[in-house]
Design a protein around this motif. Structure first.
Motif, PDB file in Angstrom:
ATOM      1  N   VAL A 169      20.295 -34.616  22.575  1.00 24.16           N
ATOM      2  CA  VAL A 169      20.881 -34.160  21.308  1.00 24.16           C
ATOM      3  C   VAL A 169      21.284 -32.691  21.415  1.00 24.16           C
ATOM      4  N   GLU A 170      20.428 -31.886  22.014  1.00 19.07           N
ATOM      5  CA  GLU A 170      20.726 -30.456  22.188  1.00 19.07           C
ATOM      6  C   GLU A 170      21.982 -30.262  23.044  1.00 19.07           C
ATOM      7  N   ARG A 171      22.082 -31.044  24.093  1.00 20.12           N
ATOM      8  CA  ARG A 171      23.233 -30.945  24.985  1.00 20.12           C
ATOM      9  C   ARG A 171      24.528 -31.327  24.258  1.00 20.12           C
ATOM     10  N   ILE A 172      24.462 -32.376  23.449  1.00 22.26           N
ATOM     11  CA  ILE A 172      25.645 -32.806  22.688  1.00 22.26           C
ATOM     12  C   ILE A 172      26.046 -31.746  21.664  1.00 22.26           C
ATOM     13  N   ARG A 173      25.074 -31.149  21.017  1.00 22.45           N
ATOM     14  CA  ARG A 173      25.373 -30.100  20.016  1.00 22.45           C
ATOM     15  C   ARG A 173      26.059 -28.893  20.646  1.00 22.45           C
ATOM     16  N   ASN A 174      25.793 -28.629  21.926  1.00 23.30           N
ATOM     17  CA  ASN A 174      26.392 -27.491  22.612  1.00 23.30           C
ATOM     18  C   ASN A 174      27.822 -27.747  23.068  1.00 23.30           C
ATOM     19  N   LEU A 175      28.270 -29.000  22.956  1.00 21.63           N
ATOM     20  CA  LEU A 175      29.658 -29.314  23.305  1.00 21.63           C
ATOM     21  C   LEU A 175      30.592 -28.856  22.188  1.00 21.63           C
ATOM     22  N   SER A 176      31.827 -28.593  22.544  1.00 19.63           N
ATOM     23  CA  SER A 176      32.827 -28.256  21.515  1.00 19.63           C
ATOM     24  C   SER A 176      33.102 -29.518  20.696  1.00 19.63           C
ATOM     25  N   PRO A 177      33.646 -29.365  19.485  1.00 14.02           N
ATOM     26  CA  PRO A 177      33.969 -30.548  18.675  1.00 14.02           C
ATOM     27  C   PRO A 177      34.898 -31.522  19.414  1.00 14.02           C
ATOM     28  N   ALA A 178      35.846 -31.007  20.177  1.00 12.96           N
ATOM     29  CA  ALA A 178      36.753 -31.883  20.925  1.00 12.96           C
ATOM     30  C   ALA A 178      35.992 -32.649  22.014  1.00 12.96           C
ATOM     31  N   GLN A 179      35.073 -31.973  22.691  1.00 12.24           N
ATOM     32  CA  GLN A 179      34.270 -32.635  23.726  1.00 12.24           C
ATOM     33  C   GLN A 179      33.340 -33.691  23.113  1.00 12.24           C
ATOM     34  N   GLN A 180      32.769 -33.370  21.949  1.00  9.43           N
ATOM     35  CA  GLN A 180      31.917 -34.332  21.256  1.00  9.43           C
ATOM     36  C   GLN A 180      32.716 -35.579  20.879  1.00  9.43           C
TER      37      GLN A 180
END
Length: 86
Positions: free
Chosen positions: A62-73
């Motif tokens: 979850v932490e790793r996903i939150r650190n992605l940009s909105p486009a990457q998410q």
């Protein structure tokens, strides 16, 4: 846990232990061969995990996903939700 005498290679026993930290313990050992009589101190320590605990893995993901940009998410979620072709 088996422990062996460094002097004669016979089995030994742990007579007592001293917990320095939760991950580092000193073991006070004795050789079980009466003709040897060697006593020594060994160390038992935590080195590393082979697989993190499940709860920790979920938190890391979850932490790793939150650190992605909105486009990457968004790209990640599209990849996850699309059917897989074998």
């Amino acid at each position: 846990m088996r422990i062996y005498c460094a002097a004669c290679d016979h089995k030994g026993r742990i007579g007592s232990r001293e917990e320095i930290t939760r991950r580092y313990v000193k073991l006070y050992c004795q050789c079980l061969d009466p003709q040897c009589g060697h006593t020594w101190v060994s160390e038992l320590t935590f080195k590393h995990s082979l697989r993190p605990p499940t709860q920790q893995l979920d938190t890391l993901l979850v932490e790793r996903i939150r650190n992605l940009s909105p486009a990457q998410q968004q790209e990640l979620f599209l990849q996850v939700s699309s059917p897989q072709l074998d």
